[in-house]
Write a protein that holds these residues in place. Structure first.
Motif, PDB file in Angstrom:
ATOM      1  N   GLY A  51      -4.993   6.186  -1.678  1.00 15.13           N
ATOM      2  CA  GLY A  51      -4.321   4.923  -1.420  1.00 15.13           C
ATOM      3  C   GLY A  51      -4.229   4.082  -2.673  1.00 15.13           C
ATOM      4  O   GLY A  51      -5.177   3.998  -3.460  1.00 15.13           O
ATOM      5  N   HIS A  52      -3.071   3.483  -2.868  1.00 17.15           N
ATOM      6  CA  HIS A  52      -2.843   2.573  -3.994  1.00 17.15           C
ATOM      7  C   HIS A  52      -2.420   1.229  -3.410  1.00 17.15           C
ATOM      8  O   HIS A  52      -1.368   1.138  -2.772  1.00 17.15           O
ATOM      9  CB  HIS A  52      -1.732   3.100  -4.911  1.00 17.15           C
ATOM     10  CG  HIS A  52      -2.010   4.460  -5.461  1.00 17.15           C
ATOM     11  ND1 HIS A  52      -2.730   4.650  -6.622  1.00 17.15           N
ATOM     12  CD2 HIS A  52      -1.710   5.689  -4.993  1.00 17.15           C
ATOM     13  CE1 HIS A  52      -2.841   5.949  -6.845  1.00 17.15           C
ATOM     14  NE2 HIS A  52      -2.231   6.597  -5.864  1.00 17.15           N
ATOM     15  N   GLN A  53      -3.258   0.216  -3.601  1.00 20.38           N
ATOM     16  CA  GLN A  53      -2.973  -1.112  -3.068  1.00 20.38           C
ATOM     17  C   GLN A  53      -2.527  -2.051  -4.146  1.00 20.38           C
ATOM     18  O   GLN A  53      -2.990  -1.975  -5.291  1.00 20.38           O
ATOM     19  CB  GLN A  53      -4.208  -1.697  -2.352  1.00 20.38           C
ATOM     20  CG  GLN A  53      -4.434  -1.098  -1.000  1.00 20.38           C
ATOM     21  CD  GLN A  53      -5.500  -1.849  -0.243  1.00 20.38           C
ATOM     22  OE1 GLN A  53      -6.671  -1.696  -0.544  1.00 20.38           O
ATOM     23  NE2 GLN A  53      -5.085  -2.632   0.715  1.00 20.38           N
ATOM     24  N   LEU A  76      -7.481   3.029   6.147  1.00 24.45           N
ATOM     25  CA  LEU A  76      -7.391   4.073   5.125  1.00 24.45           C
ATOM     26  C   LEU A  76      -8.737   4.765   4.949  1.00 24.45           C
ATOM     27  O   LEU A  76      -8.820   5.997   4.905  1.00 24.45           O
ATOM     28  CB  LEU A  76      -6.901   3.488   3.800  1.00 24.45           C
ATOM     29  CG  LEU A  76      -6.868   4.442   2.609  1.00 24.45           C
ATOM     30  CD1 LEU A  76      -5.981   5.653   2.884  1.00 24.45           C
ATOM     31  CD2 LEU A  76      -6.401   3.704   1.353  1.00 24.45           C
ATOM     32  N   ALA A  77      -9.796   3.995   4.866  1.00 24.30           N
ATOM     33  CA  ALA A  77     -11.133   4.582   4.703  1.00 24.30           C
ATOM     34  C   ALA A  77     -11.495   5.465   5.893  1.00 24.30           C
ATOM     35  O   ALA A  77     -12.043   6.562   5.718  1.00 24.30           O
ATOM     36  CB  ALA A  77     -12.172   3.479   4.526  1.00 24.30           C
ATOM     37  N   VAL A 110      -5.937  -2.770   6.950  1.00 25.44           N
ATOM     38  CA  VAL A 110      -5.370  -1.594   6.301  1.00 25.44           C
ATOM     39  C   VAL A 110      -6.383  -0.855   5.424  1.00 25.44           C
ATOM     40  O   VAL A 110      -6.411   0.380   5.418  1.00 25.44           O
ATOM     41  CB  VAL A 110      -4.086  -1.975   5.534  1.00 25.44           C
ATOM     42  CG1 VAL A 110      -4.388  -2.815   4.318  1.00 25.44           C
ATOM     43  CG2 VAL A 110      -3.286  -0.763   5.170  1.00 25.44           C
ATOM     44  N   ASP A 111      -7.251  -1.565   4.727  1.00 25.97           N
ATOM     45  CA  ASP A 111      -8.220  -0.877   3.874  1.00 25.97           C
ATOM     46  C   ASP A 111      -9.243  -0.099   4.702  1.00 25.97           C
ATOM     47  O   ASP A 111      -9.638   1.009   4.336  1.00 25.97           O
ATOM     48  CB  ASP A 111      -8.906  -1.843   2.906  1.00 25.97           C
ATOM     49  CG  ASP A 111      -9.569  -3.027   3.585  1.00 25.97           C
ATOM     50  OD1 ASP A 111      -9.168  -3.389   4.711  1.00 25.97           O
ATOM     51  OD2 ASP A 111     -10.492  -3.600   2.988  1.00 25.97           O
ATOM     52  N   LEU A 112      -9.641  -0.641   5.849  1.00 27.06           N
ATOM     53  CA  LEU A 112     -10.571   0.078   6.719  1.00 27.06           C
ATOM     54  C   LEU A 112      -9.879   1.254   7.409  1.00 27.06           C
ATOM     55  O   LEU A 112     -10.495   2.309   7.606  1.00 27.06           O
ATOM     56  CB  LEU A 112     -11.177  -0.861   7.760  1.00 27.06           C
ATOM     57  CG  LEU A 112     -12.132  -1.924   7.217  1.00 27.06           C
ATOM     58  CD1 LEU A 112     -12.638  -2.824   8.329  1.00 27.06           C
ATOM     59  CD2 LEU A 112     -13.291  -1.262   6.491  1.00 27.06           C
ATOM     60  N   LEU A 158       0.846  -1.188   0.000  1.00 26.72           N
ATOM     61  CA  LEU A 158       0.000   0.000   0.000  1.00 26.72           C
ATOM     62  C   LEU A 158       0.880   1.234   0.000  1.00 26.72           C
ATOM     63  O   LEU A 158       1.867   1.303   0.738  1.00 26.72           O
ATOM     64  CB  LEU A 158      -0.908   0.023   1.236  1.00 26.72           C
ATOM     65  CG  LEU A 158      -1.758   1.275   1.467  1.00 26.72           C
ATOM     66  CD1 LEU A 158      -2.815   1.443   0.373  1.00 26.72           C
ATOM     67  CD2 LEU A 158      -2.427   1.215   2.836  1.00 26.72           C
TER      68      LEU A 158
END
Length: 187
Positions: free
Chosen positions: A182-184, A167-168, A163-165, A132
């Motif tokens: 964000g770039h995953q 970031l959100a 990590v995605d939550l 990420l």
């Protein structure tokens, strides 16, 4: 590889803070991360070449990295150096994404940049292997970048959110936080 702090009864997550020209911000971010239970290594690369050593270190650098500095339309701002320092990789004093991409070896790492206009993540994710990369696609005000870093790592470390939550949650803080993109890695 686990660090000694990760083996404690109450493990501490290692985070690297890389200061490329925003020392007060880097010290603030370091303190915030330590208040969240992280063990922080502060890196002070003195030249663009030193920065490239850090992003090319692979397992030699922590799983989480925060890059504090300045950015512009050309990349990470490094400015001017004395003649003896190799600056051939800079464009108008800045390190472009193509140069970062040629050196980055960050497989599985999570990277947050506070540097203005460094929101493109290909150099770190596609080319460098990071899991990420987060950076602003504009120019955040001085206090907005550390606030975003705190919100993100609070969700990640204190709340133990994926990590995605995390970031959100950090992006949802306010309108300025939404400029952090964000770039995953897809795989």
């Amino acid at each position: 590889m686990e660090t000694i702090d990760q083996k404690f009864m109450f493990p501490r997550v290692p985070v690297a803070v890389i200061d490329i020209g925003a020392t007060l911000e880097a010290l603030l971010v370091r303190s915030m991360l330590e208040s969240l239970g992280a063990v922080v290594t502060l890196h002070l690369p003195g030249t663009p070449g030193d920065f490239l050593i850090l992003v090319g270190a692979g397992d030699g650098v922590h799983q989480h990295l925060v890059i504090c500095g300045h950015g512009d339309e050309n990349g990470f701002v490094f400015g001017d150096f004395i003649e003896e320092i190799d600056t051939s990789m800079l464009v108008k004093g800045s390190l472009p994404p193509a140069v970062v991409a040629a050196h980055a070896r960050l497989k599985g790492k999570i990277i947050v940049s506070t540097c203005c206009e460094t929101g493109g993540g290909d150099a770190f994710v596609r080319d460098g292997g990071a899991a990420l990369y987060i950076g602003p696609d504009g120019s955040p005000e001085g206090a907005d970048a550390p606030l975003f870093v705190h919100c993100f790592f609070h969700a990640l470390l204190a709340r133990k959110q994926p990590v995605d939550l995390a970031l959100a949650r950090a992006r949802a803080y306010d309108a300025e936080a939404k400029m952090f993109i964000g770039h995953q890695r897809a795989d």
